[in-house]
Design a protein around this motif. Structure first.
Motif: not given
Length: 198
Positions: A71-81, A91-106
């Motif tokens: 899921d995080n790879v898919a989110i980051l691909k979209e964020y990159d593009q 301001n634009q890049i900070k406002a759209n910082s990706p919200k990746i999940s780290r629930y399992v990792w944490e």
């Protein structure tokens, strides 16, 4: 005057017989061997049961990590593009910082099963999150330009998609196959076939 009863003579002749002693010794040996073999069989079953439970827990932990990373790879691909690779304002890049999940990792920090996960997956996941965080932070601070940041991000995503995720998927499939040999079907337990089981 008391009359004494005649004393009965006990026949102890069988105690001197070698057959008596051999029979009793064999019975004692058979009893000890039986108890030992029963204990061994019980111990082996207990060890096997613990192994199956541990592998089942490992399966669910690794499968959850796999799904979170995917899921995080898919989110980051979209964020990159959409943002990272584009020359947009701070301001634009900070406002759209990706919200990746780290629930399992944490959550893995608190699981005793985590350290049974091959170190390759733990190391690659740790490096992936560290590198991604660094790239995003340096792009947001304009330390990295859009093209350089995008190139670094794509390298991380390609490594995860082409190397880490396929190996992690193969690892969880191996665990699922191993468990099936003991009539433990992870899909049934997850309830993905529509009927959850206990």
């Amino acid at each position: 005057m008391r009359t004494s009863l005649p004393k009965k003579k006990m026949n102890h002749s069988e105690l001197t017989s070698s057959g008596f002693w051999v029979g009793h010794i064999l019975m004692i040996i058979a009893t000890i061997a039986g108890v030992y073999l029963a204990a061994q069989a019980g111990l082996q079953q207990a060890i096997l049961f613990d192994d199956v439970i541990a592998r089942q827990n490992n399966y669910f932990l690794r499968q959850s990590l796999y799904e979170e990373l995917q899921d995080n790879v898919a989110i980051l691909k979209e964020y990159d593009q959409s943002y990272l690779s584009r020359g947009i304002s701070a301001n634009q890049i900070k406002a759209n910082s990706p919200k990746i999940s780290r629930y399992v990792w944490e959550t893995m920090k608190y699981s005793q099963t985590t350290l049974e996960t091959p170190s390759y997956f733990l190391g690659e996941t740790r490096r992936f999150y560290a590198q991604v965080n660094d790239i995003i932070a340096k792009r947001e601070s304009f330390t990295y330009g859009p093209q350089h940041a995008s190139k670094l991000m794509q390298a991380q995503l390609e490594n995860m998609e082409n190397n880490v995720l396929p190996k992690l998927k193969a690892n969880t499939q191996y665990l699922a196959t191993y468990l099936e040999a003991f009539d433990v079907y992870v899909d049934d337990i997850k309830g993905v076939d529509g009927k959850a089981t206990l």
